[in-house]
Structure formats: C-alpha cells, structure tokens
Design a protein around this motif. Sequence first.
Motif, PDB file in Angstrom:
ATOM      1  N   LEU A   1     -11.023 -14.872 -14.161  1.00 38.86           N
ATOM      2  CA  LEU A   1     -11.065 -13.410 -14.228  1.00 38.86           C
ATOM      3  C   LEU A   1      -9.877 -12.897 -15.033  1.00 38.86           C
ATOM      4  N   SER A   2     -10.122 -11.851 -15.801  1.00 35.13           N
ATOM      5  CA  SER A   2      -9.056 -11.243 -16.601  1.00 35.13           C
ATOM      6  C   SER A   2      -8.572  -9.966 -15.920  1.00 35.13           C
TER       7      SER A   2
ATOM      8  N   GLN B   1     -11.102  -7.225 -15.432  1.00 38.14           N
ATOM      9  CA  GLN B   1     -12.196  -7.506 -14.507  1.00 38.14           C
ATOM     10  C   GLN B   1     -11.773  -7.364 -13.042  1.00 38.14           C
ATOM     11  N   LEU B   2     -10.537  -6.953 -12.796  1.00 42.95           N
ATOM     12  CA  LEU B   2     -10.038  -6.808 -11.427  1.00 42.95           C
ATOM     13  C   LEU B   2      -9.654  -5.360 -11.157  1.00 42.95           C
ATOM     14  N   SER B   3      -9.910  -4.926  -9.942  1.00 44.48           N
ATOM     15  CA  SER B   3      -9.542  -3.588  -9.507  1.00 44.48           C
ATOM     16  C   SER B   3      -8.748  -3.706  -8.213  1.00 44.48           C
ATOM     17  N   ILE B   4      -7.551  -3.091  -8.185  1.00 50.18           N
ATOM     18  CA  ILE B   4      -6.684  -3.133  -7.012  1.00 50.18           C
ATOM     19  C   ILE B   4      -6.493  -1.700  -6.529  1.00 50.18           C
ATOM     20  N   THR B   5      -6.744  -1.484  -5.243  1.00 54.07           N
ATOM     21  CA  THR B   5      -6.601  -0.162  -4.645  1.00 54.07           C
ATOM     22  C   THR B   5      -5.633  -0.249  -3.468  1.00 54.07           C
ATOM     23  N   ILE B   6      -4.670   0.661  -3.448  1.00 54.10           N
ATOM     24  CA  ILE B   6      -3.700   0.730  -2.345  1.00 54.10           C
ATOM     25  C   ILE B   6      -3.848   2.093  -1.697  1.00 54.10           C
ATOM     26  N   GLU B   7      -4.076   2.080  -0.388  1.00 57.26           N
ATOM     27  CA  GLU B   7      -4.228   3.323   0.356  1.00 57.26           C
ATOM     28  C   GLU B   7      -3.567   3.164   1.722  1.00 57.26           C
ATOM     29  N   GLY B   8      -2.378   3.737   1.865  1.00 56.03           N
ATOM     30  CA  GLY B   8      -1.656   3.638   3.134  1.00 56.03           C
ATOM     31  C   GLY B   8      -1.256   2.211   3.448  1.00 56.03           C
ATOM     32  N   HIS B   9      -1.843   1.644   4.515  1.00 54.54           N
ATOM     33  CA  HIS B   9      -1.558   0.278   4.952  1.00 54.54           C
ATOM     34  C   HIS B   9      -2.527  -0.730   4.335  1.00 54.54           C
TER      35      HIS B   9
ATOM     36  N   ALA C   1     -18.412  -9.010 -13.951  1.00 59.99           N
ATOM     37  CA  ALA C   1     -17.417 -10.088 -14.016  1.00 59.99           C
ATOM     38  C   ALA C   1     -18.112 -11.422 -13.722  1.00 59.99           C
ATOM     39  N   PRO C   2     -17.593 -12.534 -14.262  1.00 60.54           N
ATOM     40  CA  PRO C   2     -18.239 -13.829 -14.035  1.00 60.54           C
ATOM     41  C   PRO C   2     -18.207 -14.281 -12.577  1.00 60.54           C
ATOM     42  N   ARG C   3     -17.264 -13.804 -11.809  1.00 59.76           N
ATOM     43  CA  ARG C   3     -17.174 -14.118 -10.372  1.00 59.76           C
ATOM     44  C   ARG C   3     -17.048 -12.812  -9.606  1.00 59.76           C
ATOM     45  N   GLN C   4     -17.580 -12.815  -8.406  1.00 61.99           N
ATOM     46  CA  GLN C   4     -17.438 -11.638  -7.551  1.00 61.99           C
ATOM     47  C   GLN C   4     -16.351 -11.921  -6.508  1.00 61.99           C
ATOM     48  N   VAL C   5     -15.361 -11.057  -6.463  1.00 64.45           N
ATOM     49  CA  VAL C   5     -14.252 -11.180  -5.529  1.00 64.45           C
ATOM     50  C   VAL C   5     -14.125  -9.855  -4.790  1.00 64.45           C
ATOM     51  N   GLN C   6     -14.066  -9.916  -3.477  1.00 66.01           N
ATOM     52  CA  GLN C   6     -13.794  -8.734  -2.663  1.00 66.01           C
ATOM     53  C   GLN C   6     -12.929  -9.175  -1.489  1.00 66.01           C
ATOM     54  N   ARG C   7     -11.710  -8.675  -1.459  1.00 64.62           N
ATOM     55  CA  ARG C   7     -10.797  -8.999  -0.378  1.00 64.62           C
ATOM     56  C   ARG C   7     -10.043  -7.738   0.008  1.00 64.62           C
ATOM     57  N   ALA C   8      -9.641  -7.687   1.258  1.00 68.20           N
ATOM     58  CA  ALA C   8      -8.874  -6.541   1.745  1.00 68.20           C
ATOM     59  C   ALA C   8      -7.859  -7.031   2.767  1.00 68.20           C
TER      60      ALA C   8
ATOM     61  N   ALA D   1       3.544   3.399  -6.091  1.00 73.34           N
ATOM     62  CA  ALA D   1       4.349   3.611  -7.292  1.00 73.34           C
ATOM     63  C   ALA D   1       5.392   2.514  -7.476  1.00 73.34           C
ATOM     64  N   GLY D   2       5.894   1.954  -6.388  1.00 75.72           N
ATOM     65  CA  GLY D   2       6.912   0.906  -6.475  1.00 75.72           C
ATOM     66  C   GLY D   2       6.352  -0.499  -6.473  1.00 75.72           C
ATOM     67  N   SER D   3       5.027  -0.638  -6.470  1.00 74.78           N
ATOM     68  CA  SER D   3       4.383  -1.954  -6.418  1.00 74.78           C
ATOM     69  C   SER D   3       3.989  -2.408  -7.811  1.00 74.78           C
ATOM     70  N   SER D   4       3.775  -3.727  -7.954  1.00 78.18           N
ATOM     71  CA  SER D   4       3.381  -4.260  -9.258  1.00 78.18           C
ATOM     72  C   SER D   4       2.391  -5.398  -9.077  1.00 78.18           C
ATOM     73  N   ALA D   5       1.629  -5.674 -10.139  1.00 77.99           N
ATOM     74  CA  ALA D   5       0.650  -6.760 -10.141  1.00 77.99           C
ATOM     75  C   ALA D   5       0.786  -7.521 -11.446  1.00 77.99           C
ATOM     76  N   LYS D   6       0.666  -8.855 -11.351  1.00 75.22           N
ATOM     77  CA  LYS D   6       0.791  -9.699 -12.545  1.00 75.22           C
ATOM     78  C   LYS D   6      -0.244 -10.816 -12.443  1.00 75.22           C
ATOM     79  N   LEU D   7      -0.996 -11.037 -13.511  1.00 70.41           N
ATOM     80  CA  LEU D   7      -1.991 -12.107 -13.567  1.00 70.41           C
ATOM     81  C   LEU D   7      -1.529 -13.122 -14.598  1.00 70.41           C
ATOM     82  N   GLU D   8      -1.349 -14.359 -14.132  1.00 69.27           N
ATOM     83  CA  GLU D   8      -0.857 -15.407 -15.008  1.00 69.27           C
ATOM     84  C   GLU D   8      -1.497 -16.732 -14.623  1.00 69.27           C
TER      85      GLU D   8
END
Length: 125
Positions: free
Chosen positions: A56-57, A60-68, A78-85, A95-102
């Motif tokens: 996955l690139s 192709q990923l969506s990250i949502t942050i809401e409260g906790h 996307a070639p694979r389906q991923v859903q996690r919470a 605002a102070g969080s970050s994501a990196k795909l490597e």
Amino acid sequence: MLFTPVIRRASFQSPRAADLSLQRFLQSTLAAPQQPGTQVSQDDKTVTLQLDVPGLSREQLSITIEGHQVRLASVEGAPRQVQRAWELADEIDAAGSSAKLENGVLTLVLAKVVPVSRAQQLTIA
C-alpha cells in the motif's frame, strides 16, 4: 448450656470447570491482545504504533484521529483492504501527531493531549 455453631472449612477443592472457563474468558477479554504485524509503545508524551501494510502507498491509506480513537483504512480501489481502529487511554492531539510509511511499515507517532487545569482561584469577600 450454650450452643454455638461450628463452621468447618472444607479442604481445598480444585476449581470447577465452569470457574476455569470463566477465568480464561475474562483474562482473554480484559487483556489487550495485539494484532499481528502491530507494535505499540508509549512514553509520557506520545504513543507509537508500527503497522505492517505491505503493498500500500501513502495515497491508498486514510488515517482518522478523533479524541481517543485512531482509525486506519485503505481507500477504495487499493490492492488490499485494511481497516483497523484503536481506542487509547489518552486523548490524541492530531496537530502534534505524525505518520510515516517506509518499506511497507507505517509508523504513527501520536502526541497525547496535555491536560490543562481549569481550576480558578476565588477571592473571599
């Protein structure tokens, strides 16, 4: 003449099968099982999640942050389906969080919200 009840303790009995199965159920439910391919670590200011998402690139990923809650999902097509919470103990500062795909490993560094005291001082008249 006084009669007093006598309480006898039964000798040790092994737990019943129902008690053992209830204990196993509660331990598996209350323990925080980790999903395969996921590593979680935390310190005073951040929670770090490392997830294996090979194939996955970034687009192709969506990250949502809401409260906790933090939600990760792959977009449609996307070639694979991923859903996690995850529901974390502390509220997350998006605002102070970050994501990196490597190399197929997504690393989320989630900043905890610093609690602000709302106590106010009253003067005595």
